[in-house]
Design a protein around this motif. Structure first.
Motif, PDB file in Angstrom:
ATOM      1  N   GLY A   1       0.778  -1.174   0.059  1.00  0.00           N
ATOM      2  CA  GLY A   1      -0.001   0.069   0.068  1.00  0.00           C
ATOM      3  C   GLY A   1       0.929   1.283   0.081  1.00  0.00           C
ATOM      4  O   GLY A   1       1.255   1.665   0.975  1.00  0.00           O
ATOM      5  N   HIS A   2       1.295   1.673  -1.202  1.00  0.00           N
ATOM      6  CA  HIS A   2       2.173   2.738  -1.135  1.00  0.00           C
ATOM      7  C   HIS A   2       1.481   4.196  -1.057  1.00  0.00           C
ATOM      8  O   HIS A   2       0.721   4.488  -1.687  1.00  0.00           O
ATOM      9  CB  HIS A   2       2.625   2.853  -2.783  1.00  0.00           C
ATOM     10  CG  HIS A   2       3.964   3.695  -2.936  1.00  0.00           C
ATOM     11  ND1 HIS A   2       3.631   5.028  -3.580  1.00  0.00           N
ATOM     12  CD2 HIS A   2       5.282   3.809  -2.774  1.00  0.00           C
ATOM     13  CE1 HIS A   2       4.698   5.517  -3.565  1.00  0.00           C
ATOM     14  NE2 HIS A   2       5.686   4.938  -3.105  1.00  0.00           N
ATOM     15  N   ASN A   3       2.185   5.077  -0.266  1.00  0.00           N
ATOM     16  CA  ASN A   3       1.733   6.222   0.226  1.00  0.00           C
ATOM     17  C   ASN A   3       2.574   7.139  -0.866  1.00  0.00           C
ATOM     18  O   ASN A   3       3.712   7.448  -0.657  1.00  0.00           O
ATOM     19  CB  ASN A   3       2.177   6.522   1.787  1.00  0.00           C
ATOM     20  CG  ASN A   3       1.394   8.053   2.066  1.00  0.00           C
ATOM     21  OD1 ASN A   3       1.815   8.973   1.254  1.00  0.00           O
ATOM     22  ND2 ASN A   3       0.961   7.814   3.098  1.00  0.00           N
ATOM     23  N   ASN A   4       1.768   7.658  -1.669  1.00  0.00           N
ATOM     24  CA  ASN A   4       2.347   8.606  -2.880  1.00  0.00           C
ATOM     25  C   ASN A   4       3.072   9.768  -2.177  1.00  0.00           C
ATOM     26  O   ASN A   4       3.777  10.243  -2.934  1.00  0.00           O
ATOM     27  CB  ASN A   4       1.140   8.915  -3.908  1.00  0.00           C
ATOM     28  CG  ASN A   4       0.479   7.510  -4.322  1.00  0.00           C
ATOM     29  OD1 ASN A   4       1.256   6.560  -4.522  1.00  0.00           O
ATOM     30  ND2 ASN A   4      -0.617   7.594  -4.932  1.00  0.00           N
ATOM     31  N   ALA A   5       2.445  10.243  -1.385  1.00  0.00           N
ATOM     32  CA  ALA A   5       3.022  11.719  -0.757  1.00  0.00           C
ATOM     33  C   ALA A   5       4.622  11.240   0.143  1.00  0.00           C
ATOM     34  O   ALA A   5       5.294  11.880  -0.202  1.00  0.00           O
ATOM     35  CB  ALA A   5       1.916  12.261   0.271  1.00  0.00           C
ATOM     36  N   ASN A   6       4.413  10.278   0.706  1.00  0.00           N
ATOM     37  CA  ASN A   6       5.335   9.701   1.724  1.00  0.00           C
ATOM     38  C   ASN A   6       6.809   9.068   0.838  1.00  0.00           C
ATOM     39  O   ASN A   6       7.945   8.858   1.432  1.00  0.00           O
ATOM     40  CB  ASN A   6       5.077   8.798   2.750  1.00  0.00           C
ATOM     41  CG  ASN A   6       4.279   9.626   3.940  1.00  0.00           C
ATOM     42  OD1 ASN A   6       4.267  10.933   3.553  1.00  0.00           O
ATOM     43  ND2 ASN A   6       3.893   8.838   4.755  1.00  0.00           N
ATOM     44  N   LYS A   7       6.184   8.478  -0.395  1.00  0.00           N
ATOM     45  CA  LYS A   7       7.172   7.825  -1.137  1.00  0.00           C
ATOM     46  C   LYS A   7       7.907   6.595  -0.442  1.00  0.00           C
ATOM     47  O   LYS A   7       8.683   6.182  -0.605  1.00  0.00           O
ATOM     48  CB  LYS A   7       8.223   8.553  -1.877  1.00  0.00           C
ATOM     49  CG  LYS A   7       7.972   9.801  -2.724  1.00  0.00           C
ATOM     50  CD  LYS A   7       8.992  10.708  -3.122  1.00  0.00           C
ATOM     51  CE  LYS A   7       8.536  11.429  -4.222  1.00  0.00           C
ATOM     52  NZ  LYS A   7       9.632  12.255  -4.897  1.00  0.00           N
ATOM     53  N   THR A   8       6.776   6.009   0.509  1.00  0.00           N
ATOM     54  CA  THR A   8       7.059   4.659   1.078  1.00  0.00           C
ATOM     55  C   THR A   8       5.696   3.958   1.158  1.00  0.00           C
ATOM     56  O   THR A   8       4.788   4.665   0.890  1.00  0.00           O
ATOM     57  CB  THR A   8       7.881   4.941   2.398  1.00  0.00           C
ATOM     58  OG1 THR A   8       6.823   5.464   3.250  1.00  0.00           O
ATOM     59  CG2 THR A   8       8.998   5.719   2.600  1.00  0.00           C
ATOM     60  N   PRO A   9       6.013   2.720   1.579  1.00  0.00           N
ATOM     61  CA  PRO A   9       4.755   2.069   1.824  1.00  0.00           C
ATOM     62  C   PRO A   9       4.189   2.381   3.259  1.00  0.00           C
ATOM     63  O   PRO A   9       4.766   2.656   3.885  1.00  0.00           O
ATOM     64  CB  PRO A   9       4.851   0.401   1.523  1.00  0.00           C
ATOM     65  CG  PRO A   9       6.636   0.607   2.280  1.00  0.00           C
ATOM     66  CD  PRO A   9       7.061   1.714   1.506  1.00  0.00           C
ATOM     67  N   ASP A  10       2.783   2.479   3.400  1.00  0.00           N
ATOM     68  CA  ASP A  10       1.974   2.389   4.677  1.00  0.00           C
ATOM     69  C   ASP A  10       2.077   1.128   5.148  1.00  0.00           C
ATOM     70  O   ASP A  10       2.116   0.967   6.532  1.00  0.00           O
ATOM     71  CB  ASP A  10       0.682   3.153   4.505  1.00  0.00           C
ATOM     72  CG  ASP A  10       0.757   4.688   4.658  1.00  0.00           C
ATOM     73  OD1 ASP A  10       1.950   5.121   4.659  1.00  0.00           O
ATOM     74  OD2 ASP A  10      -0.358   5.207   4.687  1.00  0.00           O
ATOM     75  N   TRP A  11       2.003   0.216   4.150  1.00  0.00           N
ATOM     76  CA  TRP A  11       1.776  -1.256   4.788  1.00  0.00           C
ATOM     77  C   TRP A  11       2.395  -2.239   3.442  1.00  0.00           C
ATOM     78  O   TRP A  11       2.195  -1.915   2.355  1.00  0.00           O
ATOM     79  CB  TRP A  11       0.346  -1.795   5.368  1.00  0.00           C
ATOM     80  CG  TRP A  11      -0.621  -1.184   4.180  1.00  0.00           C
ATOM     81  CD1 TRP A  11      -1.510   0.068   4.320  1.00  0.00           C
ATOM     82  CD2 TRP A  11      -1.325  -1.863   3.005  1.00  0.00           C
ATOM     83  NE1 TRP A  11      -2.320   0.085   3.443  1.00  0.00           N
ATOM     84  CE2 TRP A  11      -2.142  -1.148   2.382  1.00  0.00           C
ATOM     85  CE3 TRP A  11      -0.962  -3.190   2.513  1.00  0.00           C
ATOM     86  CZ2 TRP A  11      -2.836  -1.587   1.358  1.00  0.00           C
ATOM     87  CZ3 TRP A  11      -1.451  -3.532   1.213  1.00  0.00           C
ATOM     88  CH2 TRP A  11      -2.551  -2.782   0.704  1.00  0.00           C
ATOM     89  N   VAL A  12       2.764  -3.436   3.918  1.00  0.00           N
ATOM     90  CA  VAL A  12       3.032  -4.386   2.942  1.00  0.00           C
ATOM     91  C   VAL A  12       2.557  -5.437   3.661  1.00  0.00           C
ATOM     92  O   VAL A  12       2.719  -5.988   4.895  1.00  0.00           O
ATOM     93  CB  VAL A  12       4.600  -4.614   2.719  1.00  0.00           C
ATOM     94  CG1 VAL A  12       4.702  -5.685   1.913  1.00  0.00           C
ATOM     95  CG2 VAL A  12       5.131  -3.272   2.028  1.00  0.00           C
TER      96      VAL A  12
END
Length: 307
Positions: free
Chosen positions: A60-71
């Motif tokens: 679940g990629h957080n497009n603002a943070n440029k990291t996943p929120d969860w995998v």
């Protein structure tokens, strides 16, 4: 059976997710997540998430943070069989993000002093070389402290999870970052099902990008760089036993506090209830309909499954 449920029920309440790429449809990899459901923001907090299916995990990629929120990943005795060693490949940009959205790139991490921290570990798929290679996407990575965390106690936790998967036959694991906007947070021990207090401090360097490699005080700017989390969480679920263990570990060098303490003993100080992870992340876990008592999984602290 979850497989028989229509899309509207499976994804009820989930935030809108981009569908510009075949991999963005969670149903294409539902065998990975169907026993637990997809993590879901507990409130409409405006986060923009793009789901991306990979061989052994969904991010679940957080497009603002440029990291996943969860995998979310499904690890089995076969996938973690240790047949292959870590492949000699580099991380690559995620290609399945919406038009106009760019995830993390090499320049964000290069010379930053931070590790490219796998969320679904490469070794979780040591029985399938292609699946191992497929973990090297930036949509599966967050900036992690290196020698005293990602390369030591966090890797030891991953090793224990892989051992559990080989022993039990199957586990489902959810991993992701804990990000802080405030300077710090403390959740008292009495508020946690496992009786462990959680105390986190916002990292001095809140994001990494090419602009602040030589001077960490230089901000990356809005929407630039990859956000540095204050902590990482890992939720381990055994579908046969319907038992869950969860951990929250600060994203710091743990060597000074750990010293020569054995991994399992040290990790016990970071065990928490799932509801604590939810409070820290703003996510709701175990959303699969009719599969389990989500409330009991969130609010209890069964004995550790790791050994």
């Amino acid at each position: 059976m979850v497989l028989a449920l229509p899309l509207a029920i499976l994804l009820a309440g989930y935030p809108a997710r981009a569908a510009d790429h075949p991999a963005n449809d969670p149903l294409t990899c539902r065998a990975i997540w169907q026993s637990v459901g997809l993590p879901d923001p507990a409130a409409d907090d405006g986060r923009e998430i793009t789901t991306v299916c990979h061989i052994g995990y969904i991010t679940g990629h957080n497009n603002a943070n440029k990291t996943p929120d969860w995998v979310v990943e499904r690890i089995t005795a076969e996938t973690a069989s240790q047949e292959f060693t870590r492949p000699d490949v580099s991380f690559k940009e995620e290609t399945a993000l919406p038009p106009g959205r760019q995830g993390a790139v090499n320049a964000d991490y290069a010379d930053s002093g931070m590790d490219r921290g796998h969320q679904a570990a490469s070794a979780d798929f040591s029985g399938d070389r292609e699946a191992m290679i497929d973990t090297f996407f930036y949509s599966n990575a967050v900036p992690q402290s290196g020698r005293g965390f990602n390369q030591q106690i966090w890797r030891e936790l991953e090793d224990l999870v892989q051992h559990l998967a080989r022993e039990r036959g199957e586990v489902v694991v959810i991993t992701g970052p804990v990000n802080l906007e405030e300077k710090g947070i403390r959740l008292p021990a009495e508020a946690d099902a496992c009786g462990n207090a959680v105390e986190l401090t916002r990292p001095a360097r809140t994001s990494i990008c090419d602009a602040n490699d030589t001077d960490p005080s230089v901000p990356c700017g809005a929407g630039a760089g990859a956000v540095v989390p204050a902590a990482l969480y890992k939720i381990i679920y055994d579908p046969a036993l319907q038992r869950v263990n969860a951990y929250v570990m600060p994203n710091i060098d743990h060597r000074p506090g750990r010293k020569k303490v054995k991994a399992l003993t040290y990790l016990s100080g970071f065990r928490v209830g799932v509801s604590t992870v939810e409070a820290l992340t703003g996510l709701r876990f175990f959303t699969a309909p009719g599969e389990m008592s989500g409330r009991s999984l969130r609010e209890t602290c069964p004995a550790t499954m790791l050994h």
